[in-house]
Design a protein around this motif. Structure first.
Motif, PDB file in Angstrom:
ATOM      1  N   SER A 117      12.931   6.282 -25.717  1.00 23.06           N
ATOM      2  CA  SER A 117      11.802   5.363 -25.619  1.00 23.06           C
ATOM      3  C   SER A 117      10.889   5.587 -26.829  1.00 23.06           C
ATOM      4  O   SER A 117      10.547   6.719 -27.167  1.00 23.06           O
TER       5      SER A 117
ATOM      6  N   TRP B 268       9.337  -1.355 -18.583  1.00 23.79           N
ATOM      7  CA  TRP B 268      10.674  -1.695 -19.082  1.00 23.79           C
ATOM      8  C   TRP B 268      11.673  -0.950 -18.211  1.00 23.79           C
ATOM      9  O   TRP B 268      11.620   0.276 -18.149  1.00 23.79           O
TER      10      TRP B 268
ATOM     11  N   LEU C  43       3.224  -2.244 -29.252  1.00 27.98           N
ATOM     12  CA  LEU C  43       1.841  -2.505 -28.831  1.00 27.98           C
ATOM     13  C   LEU C  43       1.332  -3.733 -29.554  1.00 27.98           C
ATOM     14  O   LEU C  43       1.399  -3.807 -30.776  1.00 27.98           O
TER      15      LEU C  43
ATOM     16  N   LEU D 294       7.408   3.991 -29.189  1.00 25.22           N
ATOM     17  CA  LEU D 294       6.225   3.148 -29.171  1.00 25.22           C
ATOM     18  C   LEU D 294       5.867   2.801 -30.617  1.00 25.22           C
ATOM     19  O   LEU D 294       5.715   3.699 -31.461  1.00 25.22           O
TER      20      LEU D 294
ATOM     21  N   LEU E  88      10.073   7.421 -17.661  1.00 23.83           N
ATOM     22  CA  LEU E  88       9.487   7.906 -18.917  1.00 23.83           C
ATOM     23  C   LEU E  88       8.051   7.390 -18.994  1.00 23.83           C
ATOM     24  O   LEU E  88       7.832   6.186 -19.166  1.00 23.83           O
TER      25      LEU E  88
ATOM     26  N   VAL F 209      18.189   2.289 -26.155  1.00 26.37           N
ATOM     27  CA  VAL F 209      16.925   2.459 -26.890  1.00 26.37           C
ATOM     28  C   VAL F 209      15.906   1.459 -26.347  1.00 26.37           C
ATOM     29  O   VAL F 209      16.179   0.254 -26.288  1.00 26.37           O
ATOM     30  N   LEU F 210      14.766   1.977 -25.929  1.00 28.77           N
ATOM     31  CA  LEU F 210      13.683   1.143 -25.383  1.00 28.77           C
ATOM     32  C   LEU F 210      12.555   1.119 -26.405  1.00 28.77           C
ATOM     33  O   LEU F 210      11.876   2.119 -26.608  1.00 28.77           O
ATOM     34  N   ILE F 211      12.389  -0.018 -27.060  1.00 24.45           N
ATOM     35  CA  ILE F 211      11.366  -0.124 -28.102  1.00 24.45           C
ATOM     36  C   ILE F 211      10.157  -0.870 -27.531  1.00 24.45           C
ATOM     37  O   ILE F 211      10.248  -2.051 -27.185  1.00 24.45           O
ATOM     38  N   ASN F 212       9.066  -0.168 -27.382  1.00 24.38           N
ATOM     39  CA  ASN F 212       7.828  -0.780 -26.882  1.00 24.38           C
ATOM     40  C   ASN F 212       6.915  -1.050 -28.073  1.00 24.38           C
ATOM     41  O   ASN F 212       6.607  -0.139 -28.836  1.00 24.38           O
TER      42      ASN F 212
END
Lengths: 556, 556
Positions: free
Chosen positions: B470, A483, B554, B472, A550, B549-552
């Protein structure tokens, strides 16, 4: 031991720059001097070099390490470049503060604003009153300047008398505050002056300064001739000018309204100090709306084009229900401080668009400086006849010119920029040590060092933009796709994939072909990503952004 | 149909500002006019409003939409604010470009630099030569300015003659280029001038301008009196001044070295155009090292304090093996353009620290302006006796003052800032349309719109710093801990957990107590994180950063 006593002067701010004045005087054996500190000023940040910073002030590390030997702080006058850091730095410099009454009112307010004990501010009278502190006897010598009760300091030491001028001009009729009094100065000089530490701001102004009292007639004529509403601005702390402007308003048959909190505060302090019992009558903003605009005069803040001040608000539209119209007049009874030209120009052009007549100080009819010009400096040198002259309150070029001026008249002199410790005790000034000085930035709530890198990182972001890349790894393999968040970078051409898409694709490709060993090592992953981001950004948009990577590793 | 033909003037840049000149003239029925475009200039970015931007130029969208009706581009002279955008914008404006010879050399170089076809630049001679394009006949009218072969335009149309002055001054002896020639102008004015579109830069200068030729004696005297090395700077394109400075160097017995690529380029173009066959002899930098410094004069770039120019490099230390020393002299044969005061001051102070004597233009002995002052403007109004005057090349306040000056003499006038389309065909100028205009920023390789938000985001980052978070998530639950990367924010107090630690802890706590439903929704997660980051930053460091905001998630 007394043989080895020395008398020293150490500028920590204000020498080699105009702003954040802070000067240390010391007396005693080297390394055991007792100190007094003169002024605790700020300087103002710029988008150019200090974006986002709220205030700039001298680093006080040198004094903090010797705090047990600091007797007191003296504040010469209440301009921000002399008093503005008091509340911010007092937590580090807890000693008595001496001021005169008006300055004391400002100082107390600043202390209270920062939760400091305002009782530490002690107000004393003017010369010949003196306060004795260790080896020093210090008195406030009245000077004329552009704020009430500005003062120089007479500092008596076992090695002789020092006269520290503070900011001053020679004005026989300053409207508010004490007039230029050469007799008093000659009296002070009588026993000999070891060193004159002297304001250098206007050393390049070749003609003797003019009196504040010469402005009233010009301003009154301007206001009488004006047909619409008149709005005038000046520096909020220039109480004499506020009085002159208000009086001109009244004399031209106008009702006067004071707008802007800074001005109201200053008038309050002046009132408290008993300085303006004869201030012209003013009307309340709520009454102003019923007064025909041709009979109205507003006194507003914002002479330097400050975006949030009344002058700028009026230039953008309504302010508290008032607005400027074609045929109105706006007077800058002030000069534009270097660096503020563009902000002031913005207001002037806005008024021009409205059809408002703008009058500035180009003619010299509506403003006089608060600093002594070159012939005035020579006059002062002649009165005090010091053994040596130390120029202060100037950029290096001002200090140099002032030093040359003194030496041409046979007065020993030296250029001492911030950090240069000068021995004042001999026949000539001598630099005996060079101290590491610095600047503190008030950034939000925090005081940070100028070299902490925080502001530098912000400037890099402003110039180059940024890219933040988030990766997920498990068992040394990339999970899912990277990302890339893009901050402040231009987009690619419209027929191309977006910068973000391209970055993500190229990062994934780069990591996809990497060996497992590389993916096991955060440093190597980071390097591979940095390289890829730099290449893509350079190719597609021609910029080299700040990059942060990151790396999230999933651990069972 | 000819009844409805109109003659229009539309400034797209340069009216309401000083910089990025671009003016459109049109003739024909409304909506079917044929056009010529005059000048394609740039303006320069500032850290204050456009950090990281390389150049600013007018948005050409209006012309692009009407490109089939654009006959040609005319460039009045080779200053960047008149020619600087040519290479960048030519891809959008592919029509013939007309210039005189010197300007043509500069234009060709710019075209080649940007991969454009330099054969599109057509050089024509000066008045009475004219080129006929649709309804227009256009000729270059020689004027004196601070660059060779500056020209106004005589634009003949079915509705009369327009004189577009370009930048000009009245100089009977400009050293290089054509002298002020009132006879020629009277000749041009003979049949009547419908509209004079006129430079307004110096409308606030009350005294008639002085000649370039008046400087040589002053400069020679200064250089004769100087004992050490002399370094002089001026605008690189002011070829006349370069000649005057070099001649003064030679006349004071010095060897002259030209440093700085911009100056060398300009001298090359002037040579090509046959303008400086008598330039004084110069020596090569490699020979300069063997010459005693008292016999040396350097001509350098950097009159505006540009950080990378020779003047700044010499102020910081060595440049190409040369360095300034105590007793040397540095001459600014130039004025400081508003906004550059701090950069120029930086150099002056550096030289002061070295003991170098700095001479600037304050005395007026070493520089003259390239623009017509107020009395000169009145003289030109009197010669051309136009039916109407349109002020250009000025901020709004300049346009207003110039317009008032004309009207006071009975000449109809109007203030037309960028986007105001003026009908010039009647007895009085009349604004008939207001066009949306804008600015393009060259940002790295990309041309972006001023309102694209890219630069705004960079300014926000510069003021406030940034935080990137970030996260997860798997199955609507947070996996591991959040990662908060801090950009350009001050640290917490030293006895406290770091800002990053606190942010991560508080984000995890916030998400830990959130319902699963919230964690299933990216928007809600983002809002919760934004809220937490804002609160923590405000509490701990008093700043409100830009947050991403980086929302990963899974996914199995």
């Amino acid at each position: 031991m007394s043989k080895t006593n020395r008398l020293i002067f150490l500028p920590l701010g204000g020498a080699g720059e105009i702003g954040m004045n802070m000067y240390l005087y010391g007396y005693g054996p080297a390394g055991k001097e007792r100190y007094i500190l003169v002024d605790v000023g700020v300087t103002f940040p710029t988008m150019d070099g200090t974006p986002g910073v709220d205030l700039i002030m001298p680093d006080t590390a040198y004094i903090e390490a010797r705090l047990d030997r600091l007797e007191a702080i003296f504040i010469t006058h209440a301009h921000e470049d002399h008093i503005g850091a008091l509340g911010h730095l007092y937590g580090r410099l807890d000693v008595p503060i001496y001021t005169r009454k008006f300055t004391g009112a400002v100082a107390r307010a600043k202390m209270e604003e920062h939760g400091q004990n305002s009782d530490r501010v002690e107000v004393i009278g003017k010369w010949p009153e003196q306060v004795e502190l260790g080896p020093f006897k210090v008195g406030f010598m009245p000077v004329a300047h552009s704020i009430p009760e500005a003062s120089g300091l007479v500092i008596d030491t076992p090695k002789g008398r020092i006269v520290h001028t503070g900011d001053f001009k020679l004005d026989p009729d300053p409207i508010v505050g004490e007039a230029y009094n050469p007799e008093l100065y000659r009296e002070i000089a009588k026993g000999g002056v070891q060193a004159l530490v002297c304001d250098s701001t206007n050393v390049f102004s070749p003609i003797a300064g003019r009196s504040e009292s010469g402005l009233g007639d010009n301003i009154t004529k301007l206001m009488k001739d004006a047909t619409g509403m008149v709005v005038a601005t000046t520096f909020a702390s220039n109480v004499a000018r506020l009085k002159t402007l208000a009086q001109a308003g009244v004399d031209s048959g106008r009702s006067v309204v004071v707008l802007g909190r800074a001005m109201k505060k200053m008038l309050g302090y002046a009132n408290f100090a008993g300085l303006i019992d004869s201030f012209p009558p003013v009307v309340d903003i709520e009454d102003a709306r019923d007064i025909p605009r041709g009979s109205l005069m507003l006194l507003v803040t914002g002479s330097q084009g400050e975006r949030r001040a009344a002058s700028a608000q009026l230039a953008n539209g309504k302010y508290l229900g008032l607005e400027m119209r074609e045929g109105d007049t706006f007077l800058f009874s002030s000069k534009t401080i270097p660096g503020n030209e563009i902000g002031v120009g913005r207001i002037v052009n806005s008024y021009s668009e409205m059809g408002v007549k703008v009058v500035d100080d180009n003619s010299g009819d509506y403003h006089v400086s608060g600093h002594a010009n070159r012939p005035d400096l020579e006059e002062i040198h002649g009165i005090f006849k010091p053994k040596m002259l130390i120029p202060m309150h100037g950029e290096h070029r001002h200090l140099r010119a002032h030093s040359e001026l003194a030496e041409a008249k046979g007065i020993a002199s030296i250029i001492a920029a911030n950090g240069a410790m000068v021995d004042l005790g001999g026949d000539k000034p001598k630099i005996v040590e060079n101290i590491q000085t610095g600047r503190l930035y008030l950034d939000g709530k925090r005081l940070i060092g100028a070299f902490d890198g925080v502001v530098l990182e912000r400037m890099r972001l402003a110039m180059r933009g940024g890219v933040v890349v988030s990766l997920l790894l498990e068992d040394n393999q990339q999970i899912g796709e990277s990302w890339a968040e893009v901050l402040g970078l231009p987009e690619t051409e419209s027929n191309q994939p977006s910068l973000q898409e391209t970055l993500e694709r190229e990062i994934d490709a780069e990591l996809g072909k990497a060996k497992r060993g590389l993916l096991a090592d955060d440093d190597q992953v980071e390097k591979a990503v940095l390289r890829t981001v730099s290449r893509v950004c350079k190719d597609l948009v021609g910029k080299k952004p700040v990059v942060k990577v990151l790396i999230n590793r999933l651990v069972e």
